[in-house]
Design a protein around this motif. Structure first.
Motif, mmCIF file in Angstrom:
data_model
loop_
_atom_site.group_PDB
_atom_site.id
_atom_site.type_symbol
_atom_site.label_atom_id
_atom_site.label_comp_id
_atom_site.label_asym_id
_atom_site.label_seq_id
_atom_site.Cartn_x
_atom_site.Cartn_y
_atom_site.Cartn_z
ATOM 1 N N GLY A 119 0.133 13.846 -5.799
ATOM 2 C CA GLY A 119 -0.696 12.799 -6.699
ATOM 3 C C GLY A 119 -0.963 11.635 -5.892
ATOM 4 O O GLY A 119 -0.690 11.506 -4.812
ATOM 5 N N ASP A 120 -1.734 10.887 -6.435
ATOM 6 C CA ASP A 120 -2.505 9.722 -5.723
ATOM 7 C C ASP A 120 -1.663 8.378 -5.830
ATOM 8 O O ASP A 120 -2.122 7.407 -5.553
ATOM 9 C CB ASP A 120 -3.977 9.290 -6.254
ATOM 10 C CG ASP A 120 -4.955 10.663 -5.864
ATOM 11 O OD1 ASP A 120 -4.756 11.064 -4.652
ATOM 12 O OD2 ASP A 120 -5.902 10.671 -6.564
ATOM 13 N N ASP A 121 -0.491 8.842 -6.469
ATOM 14 C CA ASP A 121 0.401 7.378 -6.820
ATOM 15 C C ASP A 121 1.417 7.055 -5.947
ATOM 16 O O ASP A 121 2.385 6.237 -5.862
ATOM 17 C CB ASP A 121 0.893 7.683 -8.105
ATOM 18 C CG ASP A 121 1.869 8.829 -8.455
ATOM 19 O OD1 ASP A 121 1.665 9.818 -7.653
ATOM 20 O OD2 ASP A 121 2.637 8.973 -9.377
ATOM 21 N N ASN A 122 1.317 7.879 -4.623
ATOM 22 C CA ASN A 122 2.225 7.698 -3.564
ATOM 23 C C ASN A 122 1.496 6.877 -2.389
ATOM 24 O O ASN A 122 0.213 7.339 -2.189
ATOM 25 C CB ASN A 122 2.794 8.898 -3.086
ATOM 26 C CG ASN A 122 3.686 9.509 -3.985
ATOM 27 O OD1 ASN A 122 3.325 10.512 -4.853
ATOM 28 N ND2 ASN A 122 4.865 9.047 -4.535
ATOM 29 N N PRO A 184 -13.519 3.156 -0.850
ATOM 30 C CA PRO A 184 -13.961 3.185 0.598
ATOM 31 C C PRO A 184 -12.733 2.772 1.593
ATOM 32 O O PRO A 184 -12.950 3.329 2.884
ATOM 33 C CB PRO A 184 -14.850 1.899 0.546
ATOM 34 C CG PRO A 184 -14.372 1.191 -0.694
ATOM 35 C CD PRO A 184 -13.912 2.263 -1.782
ATOM 36 N N ASP A 185 -11.750 2.377 1.059
ATOM 37 C CA ASP A 185 -10.557 1.881 1.857
ATOM 38 C C ASP A 185 -9.554 2.770 1.785
ATOM 39 O O ASP A 185 -8.325 2.648 2.272
ATOM 40 C CB ASP A 185 -10.117 0.422 1.654
ATOM 41 C CG ASP A 185 -9.664 0.158 0.166
ATOM 42 O OD1 ASP A 185 -10.034 0.927 -0.600
ATOM 43 O OD2 ASP A 185 -8.777 -0.762 0.143
ATOM 44 N N ALA A 186 -9.674 4.019 1.412
ATOM 45 C CA ALA A 186 -8.585 5.080 1.091
ATOM 46 C C ALA A 186 -8.330 5.846 2.602
ATOM 47 O O ALA A 186 -9.653 5.907 3.084
ATOM 48 C CB ALA A 186 -8.994 6.119 -0.002
ATOM 49 N N PRO A 187 -7.255 5.901 2.979
ATOM 50 C CA PRO A 187 -7.144 6.629 4.275
ATOM 51 C C PRO A 187 -7.608 8.161 4.238
ATOM 52 O O PRO A 187 -7.372 8.791 3.022
ATOM 53 C CB PRO A 187 -5.635 6.589 4.505
ATOM 54 C CG PRO A 187 -4.966 6.351 3.306
ATOM 55 C CD PRO A 187 -6.110 5.780 2.370
ATOM 56 N N ILE A 248 -6.263 3.972 -4.029
ATOM 57 C CA ILE A 248 -5.700 4.964 -3.535
ATOM 58 C C ILE A 248 -5.290 4.674 -1.957
ATOM 59 O O ILE A 248 -6.181 4.518 -1.312
ATOM 60 C CB ILE A 248 -6.463 6.306 -3.493
ATOM 61 C CG1 ILE A 248 -6.723 6.659 -4.940
ATOM 62 C CG2 ILE A 248 -5.950 7.598 -2.895
ATOM 63 C CD1 ILE A 248 -7.916 7.713 -5.161
ATOM 64 N N LYS A 249 -3.883 4.851 -1.698
ATOM 65 C CA LYS A 249 -3.500 4.458 -0.615
ATOM 66 C C LYS A 249 -2.700 5.672 0.234
ATOM 67 O O LYS A 249 -1.675 5.298 1.041
ATOM 68 C CB LYS A 249 -2.623 3.365 -0.464
ATOM 69 C CG LYS A 249 -3.159 1.999 -0.902
ATOM 70 C CD LYS A 249 -4.527 1.419 -0.287
ATOM 71 C CE LYS A 249 -4.949 0.352 -0.484
ATOM 72 N NZ LYS A 249 -6.087 -0.239 0.078
ATOM 73 N N LYS A 250 -2.937 6.895 -0.397
ATOM 74 C CA LYS A 250 -2.157 8.256 0.038
ATOM 75 C C LYS A 250 -2.470 8.374 1.327
ATOM 76 O O LYS A 250 -3.412 8.584 2.057
ATOM 77 C CB LYS A 250 -2.815 9.238 -0.817
ATOM 78 C CG LYS A 250 -1.729 10.523 -0.819
ATOM 79 C CD LYS A 250 -2.180 11.459 -1.700
ATOM 80 C CE LYS A 250 -3.500 12.304 -1.825
ATOM 81 N NZ LYS A 250 -3.668 13.228 -2.795
ATOM 82 N N THR A 251 -1.504 8.168 2.237
ATOM 83 C CA THR A 251 -1.241 8.820 3.684
ATOM 84 C C THR A 251 -0.365 10.032 3.741
ATOM 85 O O THR A 251 0.946 9.535 3.449
ATOM 86 C CB THR A 251 -1.018 7.276 4.723
ATOM 87 O OG1 THR A 251 -1.839 6.494 4.444
ATOM 88 C CG2 THR A 251 -0.938 8.205 6.072
#
Length: 270
Positions: A119-122, A184-187, A248-251
């Motif tokens: 998911g996008d929650d991590n 825009p700032d999602a990895p 979204i900060k999913k890396t």
């Protein structure tokens, strides 16, 4: 050297088959197109016309598996974004393969999956992260993974690829010139075709079965940084991103591949 069956000789399966043959392996390859049979044959692949549906499998699937120790399953779900719970088409396709595999010489399976099972929650994702798919394809991929992993008749390794890119495939071509793009700032979490093949080779050569790998290169610039740069490099119209920050900060980490397989990603190709 081994005999390997590759179910799905498409964008990844065909060059993978060629590389495995170069290394001395024997490869049975499947396609759903009669016109492609000659292409496979010319590449040194033993070609099979195989179709896998939710209610049937080609009769020659048994011949396609015959004599092979390893089966690589590389068929995309190709699902709509939203589907009903009862419409588990891809899962049914995988279930239909099981009786044939159980009766065959197959001992190991490499299943090509996707990081969409997360998911996008991590923020930071490893193979220990509990999957929580949000898309229909992610949900069915995860169920298919479990079907294969839970079968005691063969050993299964799951390979979850990030976004796929290559010399003839790059998402910037679809983003060029578009406006108000989200996140825009999602990895970015990407992997090049060359690395896809290299990782699969390493798994086979090192006999790394009954495990899960996240196959994502260890660089994660933001979407805006990366796709703006790639558009400039390819002389494309620059994509325009929304000014709103992303949640979204999913890396996704590929460290397990680097550590367990001692594999180095080919960053120069990205």
């Amino acid at each position: 050297m081994k005999q390997i069956s590759i179910l799905g000789c498409g964008w990844l399966g065909l060059p993978l088959a060629k590389k495995l043959i170069e290394k001395g392996h024997t490869v049975n390859g499947s396609t759903t197109s009669e016109n492609k049979l000659s292409i496979l044959k010319d590449a040194g692949i033993y070609p099979f016309l195989v179709t896998v549906e939710s209610d049937s499998v080609s009769k020659n699937f048994t011949d396609f598996l015959a004599g092979s120790e390893i089966l690589i399953i590389d068929i995309p779900p190709k699902l709509r974004a939203v589907a009903s719970d009862s419409n588990m088409v891809f899962v049914q396709k995988i279930e239909n393969l099981i009786p044939f595999i159980e009766k065959s010489t197959i001992q190991k399976i490499l299943f090509v999956s996707s990081t969409s099972v997360y998911g996008d929650d991590n923020d930071s994702i490893t193979e220990e992260t509990i999957p929580n798919p949000e898309t229909e394809s992610g949900k069915q991929l995860l169920l298919a993974e479990k079907i294969l992993q839970n079968n005691p008749n063969f050993e299964t390794t799951i390979l979850r690829f990030g976004g796929l890119i290559g010399k003839d495939r790059h998402p910037v071509k679809f983003l060029a010139g578009k406006e108000n793009l989200e996140n825009p700032d999602a990895p970015v979490n990407l992997i090049h075709q060359n690395d896809c093949i290299g990782v699969i080779e390493a798994i086979i050569n090192q006999e790394k079965w009954n495990t899960v790998f996240n196959a994502v290169a260890p660089f994660h610039p933001t979407r805006e940084e990366y796709y703006t740069l790639k558009a400039k490099e390819q002389n494309l119209i620059l994509p325009q991103f929304s000014s709103e920050k992303s949640n979204i900060k999913k890396t996704i980490s590929g460290k397990k591949i680097e550590n367990i397989l001692n594999y180095q990603f080919q960053l120069k190709n990205y």
